[in-house]
Every structure is written in C-alpha cells, then in structure tokens.
Design an enzyme around this catalytic site. Sequence first.
Site, PDB file in Angstrom:
ATOM      1  N   GLU A  24       0.779  -0.987   0.194  1.00 32.31           N
ATOM      2  CA  GLU A  24       0.097   0.082   0.005  1.00 32.31           C
ATOM      3  C   GLU A  24       0.753   1.085  -0.324  1.00 32.31           C
ATOM      4  O   GLU A  24       1.831   1.305   0.756  1.00 32.31           O
ATOM      5  CB  GLU A  24      -1.308   0.138   1.410  1.00 32.31           C
ATOM      6  CG  GLU A  24      -2.253  -0.839   1.252  1.00 32.31           C
ATOM      7  CD  GLU A  24      -2.575  -1.276   2.692  1.00 32.31           C
ATOM      8  OE1 GLU A  24      -3.925  -2.020   2.838  1.00 32.31           O
ATOM      9  OE2 GLU A  24      -2.158  -0.298   3.582  1.00 32.31           O
TER      10      GLU A  24
ATOM     11  N   CYS B 105       3.190   8.717   1.380  1.00 31.24           N
ATOM     12  CA  CYS B 105       3.738   7.199   2.813  1.00 31.24           C
ATOM     13  C   CYS B 105       3.760   6.311   1.613  1.00 31.24           C
ATOM     14  O   CYS B 105       3.039   5.449   1.184  1.00 31.24           O
ATOM     15  CB  CYS B 105       2.396   7.462   3.424  1.00 31.24           C
ATOM     16  SG  CYS B 105       2.997   6.231   5.072  1.00 31.24           S
TER      17      CYS B 105
ATOM     18  N   CYS C 261       4.681  -7.616   8.343  1.00 30.12           N
ATOM     19  CA  CYS C 261       5.874  -6.492   9.286  1.00 30.12           C
ATOM     20  C   CYS C 261       5.607  -7.412  10.519  1.00 30.12           C
ATOM     21  O   CYS C 261       4.568  -8.015  10.992  1.00 30.12           O
ATOM     22  CB  CYS C 261       5.566  -5.023   9.948  1.00 30.12           C
ATOM     23  SG  CYS C 261       6.042  -4.271  11.179  1.00 30.12           S
TER      24      CYS C 261
ATOM     25  N   CYS D 204       2.804  -4.387  16.487  1.00 35.39           N
ATOM     26  CA  CYS D 204       2.225  -2.755  17.227  1.00 35.39           C
ATOM     27  C   CYS D 204       0.808  -3.242  17.606  1.00 35.39           C
ATOM     28  O   CYS D 204      -0.008  -3.799  15.995  1.00 35.39           O
ATOM     29  CB  CYS D 204       2.610  -1.602  16.720  1.00 35.39           C
ATOM     30  SG  CYS D 204       4.292  -1.229  16.492  1.00 35.39           S
TER      31      CYS D 204
ATOM     32  N   CYS E 192      -2.306  -2.109  14.798  1.00 38.46           N
ATOM     33  CA  CYS E 192      -1.763  -1.402  13.256  1.00 38.46           C
ATOM     34  C   CYS E 192      -2.305  -2.124  12.717  1.00 38.46           C
ATOM     35  O   CYS E 192      -2.205  -4.089  12.953  1.00 38.46           O
ATOM     36  CB  CYS E 192      -0.555  -1.053  13.529  1.00 38.46           C
ATOM     37  SG  CYS E 192       0.306  -1.154  11.727  1.00 38.46           S
TER      38      CYS E 192
ATOM     39  N   GLU F  75       8.426  -2.371   8.675  1.00 43.42           N
ATOM     40  CA  GLU F  75       9.221  -1.202  10.235  1.00 43.42           C
ATOM     41  C   GLU F  75      10.885  -0.622   8.618  1.00 43.42           C
ATOM     42  O   GLU F  75      11.655  -2.191   8.872  1.00 43.42           O
ATOM     43  CB  GLU F  75      10.216  -2.255  11.388  1.00 43.42           C
ATOM     44  CG  GLU F  75      11.327  -1.920  11.786  1.00 43.42           C
ATOM     45  CD  GLU F  75      11.103  -0.228  12.685  1.00 43.42           C
ATOM     46  OE1 GLU F  75      12.375   0.594  11.536  1.00 43.42           O
ATOM     47  OE2 GLU F  75      10.414  -0.396  12.954  1.00 43.42           O
TER      48      GLU F  75
ATOM     49  N   SER G 186      10.349   6.725  10.014  1.00 49.08           N
ATOM     50  CA  SER G 186       9.884   6.354  11.446  1.00 49.08           C
ATOM     51  C   SER G 186      10.238   4.968  11.318  1.00 49.08           C
ATOM     52  O   SER G 186       9.852   4.187  10.878  1.00 49.08           O
ATOM     53  CB  SER G 186       8.634   6.363  10.865  1.00 49.08           C
ATOM     54  OG  SER G 186       7.854   6.112  12.123  1.00 49.08           O
TER      55      SER G 186
ATOM     56  N   SER H 208       7.904   6.435  16.477  1.00 45.96           N
ATOM     57  CA  SER H 208       7.203   5.885  16.957  1.00 45.96           C
ATOM     58  C   SER H 208       7.183   5.488  18.556  1.00 45.96           C
ATOM     59  O   SER H 208       7.102   4.559  19.027  1.00 45.96           O
ATOM     60  CB  SER H 208       6.571   4.549  16.490  1.00 45.96           C
ATOM     61  OG  SER H 208       6.538   4.915  15.165  1.00 45.96           O
TER      62      SER H 208
ATOM     63  N   HIS I  98       4.310   6.366  22.067  1.00 44.19           N
ATOM     64  CA  HIS I  98       3.002   5.790  22.003  1.00 44.19           C
ATOM     65  C   HIS I  98       2.807   5.732  23.302  1.00 44.19           C
ATOM     66  O   HIS I  98       1.624   5.545  23.884  1.00 44.19           O
ATOM     67  CB  HIS I  98       2.432   4.547  20.740  1.00 44.19           C
ATOM     68  CG  HIS I  98       3.052   5.274  19.015  1.00 44.19           C
ATOM     69  ND1 HIS I  98       2.542   6.125  19.248  1.00 44.19           N
ATOM     70  CD2 HIS I  98       3.244   4.002  18.819  1.00 44.19           C
ATOM     71  CE1 HIS I  98       2.943   5.934  17.280  1.00 44.19           C
ATOM     72  NE2 HIS I  98       3.254   4.493  17.277  1.00 44.19           N
TER      73      HIS I  98
ATOM     74  N   CYS J  63      -2.589   2.098   7.836  1.00 45.46           N
ATOM     75  CA  CYS J  63      -1.732   0.846   7.771  1.00 45.46           C
ATOM     76  C   CYS J  63      -2.557  -0.336   6.688  1.00 45.46           C
ATOM     77  O   CYS J  63      -2.823  -0.608   8.481  1.00 45.46           O
ATOM     78  CB  CYS J  63      -0.760   1.284   8.067  1.00 45.46           C
ATOM     79  SG  CYS J  63       0.944   2.732   8.022  1.00 45.46           S
TER      80      CYS J  63
END
Length: 340
Positions: free
Chosen positions: A88, A101, A108, A112, A115, A156, A187, A210, A212, A329
């Site tokens: 994406e 982006c 991944c 997280c 996500c 990541e 990021s 990140s 959070h 995402c």
Amino acid sequence: MDIRSMYLNELEQYVKEKGQPAFRAKQLYSWLHEKHVATVDEMTNLPNAFREAIREDLITIEEEIRQTSNKDGTIKFLFKLNDGQMIESVFMKYSYGNSICISSQVGCRMGCRFCASTIGGLIRNLTASEMLEQIYAAMRITGERISNVVVMGTGEPLDNYDNLIRFIKILSDEKGYNISQRNITVSSCGLVDKIYDLAKENLTITFALSLHAPTDEERKELMPIANKYSIEEVLNACKAYFNETGRRLTFEYSLVKDKNDSKEHAVKLARLLKGINCHVNLIPINPIAERNYKTSDNDSVEKFKLLLEKNSINVTIRRSVGSDIDAACGQLRRRYSDNN
C-alpha cells in the site's frame, strides 16, 4: 538483476557488461529516476537491441486498486509486485506540496497492537526499486510531482536497513529525482542498534520515533518491541542521532482512547521529553476491525496538545486524511487478501 535499485556507478559497470559505451549509464539512470518510466519501450534514445537486453531487469509495480477520498482527495493505492505480493501507498495533498507515505516491507513482524500491517506477520523486505516505484508510479498515475516522502507505511524501515539506505541515496541523488533529504522522513518503532547506525550514515533526513506511551509498561502493552528495548535505551539512541546529525527529532504518538490519552499521560510525556530538541506529532488512530481500540475524541486530543504546549513541547495534531477510505496502514491490503 534490478537496474532501478542500482547506483549510477553500478549501472556503469552493468552497461559495460552489456557491451555498451559508458554514457549509456547516465541515459539509463535518467530514464529510471528523472523521467520515471515504467517500460524500456519509453527509453527512446537507447538502441533497440540494448532495450531488449535490459527488459527483464527493469522492475515495475502495477496498480491493483485505487481509492480516492471524496473529502480531501487523498488516494490510497494497492500495488501488485512482480511476485504477486501486495503493498500500500498513500498520496496526500497539502498546502506545502504533495506527500506520499510508502511501505518498506510486505507485512511486518513488529506486532504493534493498533496496526493492521502486522496482522499476518512479515512476508519479505522490499527492494530499493520497489520503494522508489511507489513514488514514481503515483506520479505517473496522478501526473503530479511529489515533494515529501514518508517511509511510514507497512513495515519497519530499519528492519530493512540496507535497502532503505540505498532507496534514500538514489531518491535524493542530484542526477536522479533529486529530492532533498530534508523532505524524507523515516519512522521506526525503535530498533536501537539501527538508530545508532542511521546516525552515522551522513544523511539529513528526518527521523521519527513511534513512541506512543510515556512509560515502559504502557508501551509494552501497545508495542512488543518495548520488551526488547526500554524507553531510556530508545531515547538515548535518539539523542545520539540528534548529536550526530543536528536534525530535530520527531516523536509519533498515536492516541488511543482510554489507553494513553489522559492528562496524566500528557504530563508524563512532557517530563520524559524535557530538554530534547524535538517535535511531537499526535495521531488519533484509525480504528481497525481486528483490534478493540478506539480513537480519542477531539476534546481529549486538544487537551493533550495544550498540556504539552504548556510544558514547552513543540506539538502538532496530524491532519486526518482519507477517513472515508481504507486509510490505516494495512487495511486495504488485508481486505483484498480476505476477498481473494
């Protein structure tokens, strides 16, 4: 071979091995990174025989799905890679120019909790050309120039370190697209060793962590990587990055209702970041069906921002874009996989 992932000096060796004069490398590099062509047939100043010889070495991606927001013109792309995998990218319009982006991996492994990208784990890394092609394909499709690139999509980036560095150097090469490295943001959820490595690369990109959560225990609940690296270790690496590069740090803070968005959280965060040359980017999360997390209401977000400002923390609230499409995402890719 993957010619779009090659540095110019590597292309010079490549064309030499193909029996071509050295100047063909600059011509080829220009077609790839200044003109962003999708096929060798568009490389009109190259001999036909040479074009045929390099055809299989030009990697491109194909648009599979395009979702356009009726609210703000944000475009979410689902691109198909040569091996059939899907990634994406999100094209966004701002007053200061167009931004994209991009993804750095297929899937991944960071896990997280809020996500959608991590559901299903990591499938593979993207090559430099597959990262570049997300930008070039978006420009071919929209007909618009992109001035800002954010590596904050699926994956990541520091877990795909070598390809990431190659991507940044090619994208910012003055003989290619020549985007300013200051307009590239990377990021990371906080791979400490790689942050130290990144600091030594002599780049001028923006590094965004990140974060959070303001405490280790709360961060562990949201981000499994916090079980490996403490906030102290991550912040020490970030400070080293600033000391090495002089580039102000960005801290991404995704606001999750009743999890990390209270007054107490804001006060703790301000205390944690005191004295660090940084900018905090507050991000009301895009809820995903697979997780029971809700976005913070506008009042909580504004109060959180005000508390940080009162404590002399530079802070903004990320503008919500693409709220009427699969903006978060991994959402579009996951929905596509479920239906195919």
